[in-house]
Design an enzyme around this catalytic site. Structure first.
Site, PDB file in Angstrom:
ATOM      1  N   LYS A 112       0.828  -1.227  -0.082  1.00  0.00           N
ATOM      2  CA  LYS A 112      -0.013   0.017  -0.743  1.00  0.00           C
ATOM      3  C   LYS A 112       0.935   1.192  -0.417  1.00  0.00           C
ATOM      4  O   LYS A 112       0.468   1.789  -0.822  1.00  0.00           O
ATOM      5  CB  LYS A 112      -0.831   0.038   1.253  1.00  0.00           C
ATOM      6  CG  LYS A 112      -2.051  -1.378   1.041  1.00  0.00           C
ATOM      7  CD  LYS A 112      -2.964  -0.432   2.450  1.00  0.00           C
ATOM      8  CE  LYS A 112      -3.788  -2.049   2.536  1.00  0.00           C
ATOM      9  NZ  LYS A 112      -4.581  -1.978   3.830  1.00  0.00           N
ATOM     10  N   LYS A 193      -4.678 -11.460  -6.471  1.00  0.00           N
ATOM     11  CA  LYS A 193      -5.956 -11.426  -5.832  1.00  0.00           C
ATOM     12  C   LYS A 193      -7.227 -10.456  -5.613  1.00  0.00           C
ATOM     13  O   LYS A 193      -6.932  -9.384  -6.729  1.00  0.00           O
ATOM     14  CB  LYS A 193      -5.232 -11.172  -4.159  1.00  0.00           C
ATOM     15  CG  LYS A 193      -6.107 -11.144  -3.032  1.00  0.00           C
ATOM     16  CD  LYS A 193      -6.013 -11.181  -1.904  1.00  0.00           C
ATOM     17  CE  LYS A 193      -6.042  -9.248  -2.065  1.00  0.00           C
ATOM     18  NZ  LYS A 193      -6.105  -8.634  -0.754  1.00  0.00           N
ATOM     19  N   LYS A 196     -10.843  -4.816  -3.396  1.00  0.00           N
ATOM     20  CA  LYS A 196     -12.141  -3.703  -3.488  1.00  0.00           C
ATOM     21  C   LYS A 196     -11.286  -2.662  -4.356  1.00  0.00           C
ATOM     22  O   LYS A 196     -11.890  -2.153  -5.037  1.00  0.00           O
ATOM     23  CB  LYS A 196     -12.787  -3.652  -2.077  1.00  0.00           C
ATOM     24  CG  LYS A 196     -13.044  -4.643  -1.780  1.00  0.00           C
ATOM     25  CD  LYS A 196     -14.038  -3.841  -0.509  1.00  0.00           C
ATOM     26  CE  LYS A 196     -13.699  -4.580   0.473  1.00  0.00           C
ATOM     27  NZ  LYS A 196     -13.209  -4.750   1.636  1.00  0.00           N
TER      28      LYS A 196
HETATM   29  P1  TYM Z   1     -10.680  -7.021   3.768  1.00  0.00           P
HETATM   30  O1  TYM Z   1     -11.549  -5.472   3.633  1.00  0.00           O
HETATM   31  O2  TYM Z   1      -9.347  -6.280   2.660  1.00  0.00           O
HETATM   32  O3  TYM Z   1     -10.886  -7.954   3.851  1.00  0.00           O
HETATM   33  C1  TYM Z   1     -12.475  -8.441   4.327  1.00  0.00           C
HETATM   34  C2  TYM Z   1     -11.821 -10.350   4.050  1.00  0.00           C
HETATM   35  O4  TYM Z   1     -11.802 -10.987   2.721  1.00  0.00           O
HETATM   36  C3  TYM Z   1     -11.053 -11.724   3.179  1.00  0.00           C
HETATM   37  N1  TYM Z   1     -10.515 -11.316   1.663  1.00  0.00           N
HETATM   38  C4  TYM Z   1     -10.258 -12.219   0.158  1.00  0.00           C
HETATM   39  N2  TYM Z   1     -10.508 -13.741   0.148  1.00  0.00           N
HETATM   40  C5  TYM Z   1     -10.817 -14.912  -0.379  1.00  0.00           C
HETATM   41  N3  TYM Z   1     -10.303 -13.942  -1.546  1.00  0.00           N
HETATM   42  C6  TYM Z   1      -9.699 -12.856  -2.264  1.00  0.00           C
HETATM   43  N4  TYM Z   1      -9.350 -12.176  -3.216  1.00  0.00           N
HETATM   44  C7  TYM Z   1      -9.807 -12.292  -0.833  1.00  0.00           C
HETATM   45  N5  TYM Z   1      -9.997 -10.726  -0.724  1.00  0.00           N
HETATM   46  C8  TYM Z   1     -10.145  -9.818   1.104  1.00  0.00           C
HETATM   47  C9  TYM Z   1     -10.249 -11.287   3.409  1.00  0.00           C
HETATM   48  O5  TYM Z   1      -9.251 -11.926   4.350  1.00  0.00           O
HETATM   49  C10 TYM Z   1     -10.910 -10.864   4.565  1.00  0.00           C
HETATM   50  O6  TYM Z   1     -11.018 -11.931   5.806  1.00  0.00           O
HETATM   51  N6  TYM Z   1      -7.488  -6.407   7.191  1.00  0.00           N
HETATM   52  C11 TYM Z   1      -8.637  -6.973   7.402  1.00  0.00           C
HETATM   53  C12 TYM Z   1      -9.720  -6.308   8.106  1.00  0.00           C
HETATM   54  C13 TYM Z   1      -9.904  -6.606   9.617  1.00  0.00           C
HETATM   55  C14 TYM Z   1      -9.980  -7.499  10.152  1.00  0.00           C
HETATM   56  C15 TYM Z   1     -10.082  -7.456  11.961  1.00  0.00           C
HETATM   57  C16 TYM Z   1     -10.166  -9.430   9.727  1.00  0.00           C
HETATM   58  C17 TYM Z   1      -9.573  -5.482  10.438  1.00  0.00           C
HETATM   59  N7  TYM Z   1      -9.616  -5.754  11.368  1.00  0.00           N
HETATM   60  C18 TYM Z   1      -9.976  -8.051  12.530  1.00  0.00           C
HETATM   61  C19 TYM Z   1     -10.522  -9.881  10.994  1.00  0.00           C
HETATM   62  C20 TYM Z   1      -9.963  -9.723  12.291  1.00  0.00           C
HETATM   63  C21 TYM Z   1      -9.237  -6.314   5.758  1.00  0.00           C
HETATM   64  O7  TYM Z   1      -8.560  -5.777   5.323  1.00  0.00           O
HETATM   65  O8  TYM Z   1      -9.710  -7.353   5.170  1.00  0.00           O
END
Ligand code: TYM
Length: 328
Positions: A112, A193, A196
């Site tokens: 990032k 990957k 969003k």
């Molecule tokens: P975020 O918002 O990027 O994604 C949310 C969840 O979706 C999963 N994910 C995917 N799984 C499979 N294939 C993909 N292409 C894909 N893209 C996203 C992510 O692994 C995630 O589970 N840092 C985290 C948010 C967060 C969080 C937490 C998660 C903040 N606090 C505490 C768990 C526990 C994030 O940016 O997720």
């Protein structure tokens, strides 16, 4: 004792089938094993600039998608992170025991940061806030997609470090990946990957995309130069489509192999599109119902926050006591 589950999604962009298969649908499966807490992590979202009005809208949309996907608010808490102030408070306390080198090593930070002209300190602290989300509720289990495993390792290291310095305080959380769909790749480029924040209409299928749009995106997905599916010689694009199909249908590896071996790519894509449309249809229907009911979402969010606050306050109080600062 049932394990406590915690996870979260950033309310940035539109949630896509990677988020659905990697996280949400797994949460739905696991939710009755415990009293889970699922967060809309808006404080994480603002580590990169978000247009305020749009962010407010995305927070509500994300919460509604959680419920539409099958999170049962009578059982599971759906919490907007910024409404429980202890997330930020614990983050500061943990920041003080986090070695800078641990944060600078994070691959998501490096990725990032490389895309920004100048970066805010929040981006570096991002994993500490994530650790705070998890440790605040003494969570045992964190169901996420594969891209979050490094953040989860840091959370465990941090818990261990804190416990070693100040005495046993935090529960050690385990990472739980879905059996299929832990890493869904972009449709336009199956070496990256699905994300969003990636631009381009052919990259991701959004959970709320209309069926015609879903079909169009999948029919245009990048495959390779072979004419049909060959399990002995399969490129990442075809592999990704098969994974998406398997995750939506729940078929076994054997079933997938028997059904798709030798199938022409046009037919493969049509079959995958059918499975995705069918899988998302009930989610989209429920989303429309939820958003049509005035006050419902606000009620769920307020009740959830009220339910989890005592636990959050208890942990922060304990941590402050351990560290020697005032708790009053
Ligand atoms: P975020 O918002 O990027 O994604 C949310 C969840 O979706 C999963 N994910 C995917 N799984 C499979 N294939 C993909 N292409 C894909 N893209 C996203 C992510 O692994 C995630 O589970 N840092 C985290 C948010 C967060 C969080 C937490 C998660 C903040 N606090 C505490 C768990 C526990 C994030 O940016 O997720």
């Amino acid at each position: 004792m049932k394990p406590r589950i915690l996870s979260g999604i950033q309310p940035t962009g539109s949630l896509h089938i990677g988020n659905y298969l990697g996280a949400l649908s797994n949460w739905v499966k696991l939710q009755y094993e415990s009293e889970p807490i699922f967060c809309i992590v808006d404080l994480h979202a603002i580590t990169l600039y978000q247009e305020p009005a749009e962010l407010r809208e995305k927070i509500r949309q994300t919460a509604a998608v959680f419920l539409a996907a099958g999170i049962d608010p009578a059982h599971s808490s759906v919490v907007v992170q910024s409404t429980v102030k202890e997330h930020a408070e614990l983050c500061w306390l943990l920041t003080c025991v986090t070695p800078l080198g641990w944060l600078e090593r994070m691959t998501q930070f490096k990725d990032k940061a490389a895309k920004q002209e100048s970066i805010g300190d929040g981006l570096l602290q991002y994993p500490v806030l994530m650790a705070a989300d998890i440790l605040l509720y003494q969570a045992n289990l964190v169901p996420v997609g594969e891209d979050q495993t490094q953040h989860l390792e840091l959370t465990r290291d941090l818990a261990q470090r804190f416990n070693a310095i100040y005495g046993e305080t935090f529960t050690m959380p385990e990472t739980r990946l879905p059996a299929v769909g832990a890493r869904i790749m972009g449709l336009d480029d199956p070496t990256k990957k699905m994300s969003k924040s990636t631009e381009g209409s052919g990259h991701a299928v959004a959970i709320l995309d209309p069926p015609a749009v879903i079909r169009k995106k999948i029919m245009r997905a990048t495959t390779d130069s072979l004419p049909h599916v060959d399990f002995e010689n399969m490129g990442p694009g075809v592999q990704n489509l098969l994974t998406i199909h398997q995750a939506f249908t729940g078929w076994s590896g054997d079933q997938i192999r028997r059904h798709f071996q030798g199938m022409r790519y046009g037919d493969l894509k049509k079959t995958v599109a059918d499975a995705v449309v069918a899988g998302l249809e009930p989610v989209q229907k429920k989303y429309a119902e939820i958003t049509a009911e005035p006050g419902y979402l606000d009620r769920v969010l307020a009740e959830s926050a009220a339910r989890v606050r005592p636990l959050a306050a208890q942990t922060v109080r304990l941590v402050k006591e351990r560290m020697g600062v005032y708790t009053a």
